[in-house]
Design a protein around this motif. Sequence first.
Motif, short mmCIF file in Angstrom:
data_model
loop_
_atom_site.label_atom_id
_atom_site.label_comp_id
_atom_site.label_asym_id
_atom_site.label_seq_id
_atom_site.Cartn_x
_atom_site.Cartn_y
_atom_site.Cartn_z
N LEU A 15 78.20 6.57 96.15
CA LEU A 15 78.42 5.39 96.98
C LEU A 15 79.51 4.49 96.41
O LEU A 15 80.34 3.95 97.15
CB LEU A 15 77.12 4.61 97.15
N ALA A 18 82.85 6.14 97.13
CA ALA A 18 83.14 6.08 98.56
C ALA A 18 83.58 4.67 98.97
O ALA A 18 84.54 4.51 99.72
CB ALA A 18 81.91 6.50 99.36
N ARG A 19 82.90 3.67 98.46
CA ARG A 19 83.26 2.29 98.82
C ARG A 19 84.62 1.90 98.25
O ARG A 19 85.39 1.21 98.91
CB ARG A 19 82.16 1.34 98.35
N SER A 24 83.41 5.55 104.84
CA SER A 24 82.18 5.01 105.43
C SER A 24 81.12 6.08 105.71
O SER A 24 79.95 5.76 105.87
CB SER A 24 82.49 4.26 106.71
N THR A 25 81.55 7.33 105.79
CA THR A 25 80.61 8.43 106.04
C THR A 25 80.88 9.55 105.05
O THR A 25 82.02 10.01 104.93
CB THR A 25 80.76 8.98 107.48
N ILE A 26 79.84 9.98 104.38
CA ILE A 26 79.95 11.06 103.40
C ILE A 26 79.29 12.29 104.01
O ILE A 26 78.12 12.24 104.40
CB ILE A 26 79.28 10.68 102.08
N THR A 55 70.42 5.05 102.41
CA THR A 55 71.81 4.62 102.60
C THR A 55 72.41 5.23 103.85
O THR A 55 72.31 6.43 104.09
CB THR A 55 72.68 5.02 101.40
N GLU A 57 75.59 5.58 104.56
CA GLU A 57 76.75 6.42 104.25
C GLU A 57 76.35 7.86 103.97
O GLU A 57 77.11 8.80 104.22
CB GLU A 57 77.53 5.89 103.04
#
Length: 66
Positions: A15, A18-19, A24-26, A55, A57
């Motif tokens: 996370l 990614a952030r 926004s989508t994994i 989560t 995401e």
Amino acid sequence: MHEWALAEAVVAKTLEVARERGISTIREVVVALGELQDVDRSAFEFGLTANQRTTAELADARFVFE
């Protein structure tokens, strides 16, 4: 049960990255498990799945093990 802590750490780091990158989508997370790490894979997978549900995401992500 260190598998749960390991799963939490993998989810948290995924996370964080990614952030930082504006993702926004994994969809997929590749996890390498070494032979000498002594990780119970089924317990680790359970921990990942349980943490994944918390989560947005990671809601539809799949974990791939190498």
